[in-house]
Design a protein around this motif. Structure first.
Motif, PDB file in Angstrom:
ATOM      1  N   ALA A  71       0.828  -1.208   0.000  1.00  0.00           N
ATOM      2  CA  ALA A  71       0.000   0.000   0.000  1.00  0.00           C
ATOM      3  C   ALA A  71       0.862   1.259   0.000  1.00  0.00           C
ATOM      4  O   ALA A  71       0.535   2.247  -0.687  1.00  0.00           O
ATOM      5  N   ALA A  72       1.965   1.242   0.749  1.00  0.00           N
ATOM      6  CA  ALA A  72       2.874   2.388   0.762  1.00  0.00           C
ATOM      7  C   ALA A  72       3.506   2.592  -0.609  1.00  0.00           C
ATOM      8  O   ALA A  72       3.617   3.728  -1.097  1.00  0.00           O
ATOM      9  N   LEU A  73       3.915   1.494  -1.252  1.00  0.00           N
ATOM     10  CA  LEU A  73       4.501   1.601  -2.590  1.00  0.00           C
ATOM     11  C   LEU A  73       3.494   2.157  -3.587  1.00  0.00           C
ATOM     12  O   LEU A  73       3.854   2.952  -4.469  1.00  0.00           O
ATOM     13  N   GLN A  74       2.244   1.756  -3.457  1.00  0.00           N
ATOM     14  CA  GLN A  74       1.223   2.301  -4.351  1.00  0.00           C
ATOM     15  C   GLN A  74       1.053   3.806  -4.136  1.00  0.00           C
ATOM     16  O   GLN A  74       0.835   4.556  -5.102  1.00  0.00           O
ATOM     17  N   HIS A  75       1.187   4.250  -2.892  1.00  0.00           N
ATOM     18  CA  HIS A  75       1.139   5.689  -2.617  1.00  0.00           C
ATOM     19  C   HIS A  75       2.325   6.389  -3.278  1.00  0.00           C
ATOM     20  O   HIS A  75       2.160   7.452  -3.899  1.00  0.00           O
ATOM     21  N   PHE A  76       3.510   5.811  -3.182  1.00  0.00           N
ATOM     22  CA  PHE A  76       4.687   6.404  -3.816  1.00  0.00           C
ATOM     23  C   PHE A  76       4.552   6.415  -5.341  1.00  0.00           C
ATOM     24  O   PHE A  76       5.010   7.360  -5.997  1.00  0.00           O
ATOM     25  N   ILE A  77       3.945   5.374  -5.894  1.00  0.00           N
ATOM     26  CA  ILE A  77       3.718   5.337  -7.350  1.00  0.00           C
ATOM     27  C   ILE A  77       2.818   6.498  -7.759  1.00  0.00           C
ATOM     28  O   ILE A  77       3.082   7.193  -8.753  1.00  0.00           O
ATOM     29  N   ARG A  78       1.768   6.732  -7.000  1.00  0.00           N
ATOM     30  CA  ARG A  78       0.874   7.857  -7.311  1.00  0.00           C
ATOM     31  C   ARG A  78       1.605   9.186  -7.209  1.00  0.00           C
ATOM     32  O   ARG A  78       1.293  10.135  -7.955  1.00  0.00           O
ATOM     33  N   ARG A  79       2.583   9.268  -6.319  1.00  0.00           N
ATOM     34  CA  ARG A  79       3.366  10.494  -6.168  1.00  0.00           C
ATOM     35  C   ARG A  79       4.443  10.635  -7.248  1.00  0.00           C
ATOM     36  O   ARG A  79       5.071  11.686  -7.352  1.00  0.00           O
ATOM     37  N   ASP A  80       4.697   9.576  -8.004  1.00  0.00           N
ATOM     38  CA  ASP A  80       5.665   9.594  -9.104  1.00  0.00           C
ATOM     39  C   ASP A  80       7.077   9.906  -8.605  1.00  0.00           C
ATOM     40  O   ASP A  80       7.793  10.727  -9.166  1.00  0.00           O
TER      41      ASP A  80
END
Length: 235
Positions: A71-80
């Motif tokens: 879930a944290a990685l998905q947040h970082f992906i959204r932040r690019d």
């Protein structure tokens, strides 16, 4: 908390040569043990670059902290933000991007030769590398490619050795972070798990042969990956 965060999952899969590169560049970084709950409470909007290291567990294991990390990685992906994954870390990135991870019928271990895929010709992640090069491996799972991924590397034992996703994400199946000390530690503690009669695995003697030069070559390979990762942070 610093702007560069390294996520780890066990004590013997630490940042290795990545830490040396960051120290030499005089860049501060934080190392978090996700399995010990150290990701909990992190301001996920703070990091500007993230590296994810390896571990003996499977992405598919029913461990709550793995779900937290994805879930944290998905947040970082959204932040690019720039991210680079090593072995388990690459598999976690693949899962965060919606791809499946599965067990291989064998373990791949030792100094294995990788080659570029046809799609990798212009990849900036590989601009420092020849068409073929060796990397240290130790894995029994592998990732499928997420939608939109650019396949970069392959070999006979593992078709998907690396992929890029967008401009700032690199997922690797191998271990470019290895140091001579770390290779010796792993082989001293865990070589009993290996079966050199399997063609995908090397013998202990083969893995230790010419180790100093092999690690020097691996360090140069790693440094190219890490330079581009850090350049993306500054972009």
């Amino acid at each position: 908390m610093t702007d560069i965060v390294i996520l780890t999952h066990i004590d013997y899969c630490h940042p290795g040569h990545l830490a040396r590169v960051l120290d030499e560049a005089q860049l501060d970084f934080s190392v978090l043990r996700v399995d010990l709950g150290e990701l909990d409470g992190l301001d996920l909007d703070r990091p500007k670059a993230v590296a994810i290291m390896g571990g003996p567990m499977s992405v598919n294991d029913p461990l709550p902290w793995l779900q937290t990390e994805v879930a944290a990685l998905q947040h970082f992906i959204r932040r690019d933000i720039p991210m680079i994954g090593h072995c388990l870390g690459g598999q976690l990135l693949a899962k965060a991007l919606g791809a499946q991870i599965h067990k291989m019928p064998y373990t791949e271990s030792g100094w294995q030769t990788l080659e570029r895929t046809p799609a990798a010709a212009q990849s900036p992640w590989l601009s420092h590398l020849p068409e073929q090069f060796d990397i240290f491996q130790w894995h029994g799972d592998t990732f499928m490619l997420p939608d939109g991924a650019q396949p970069l590397l392959r070999n006979p034992w593992c078709e998907n050795q690396a992929f890029a996703w967008g401009d700032k994400i690199l997922a690797l199946q191998g271990h470019p972070e290895m140091t001579e000390e770390l290779v010796r530690q792993w082989l001293g503690d865990w070589s009993h798990l290996l079966d050199p009669s399997e063609p995908s695995q090397q013998s202990l003697d083969t893995m230790l042969s010419n180790l100093q030069q092999r690690v020097r070559d691996l360090n140069r390979t790693a440094e190219g990956f890490y330079r581009h990762w850090l350049a993306m942070m500054a972009a």
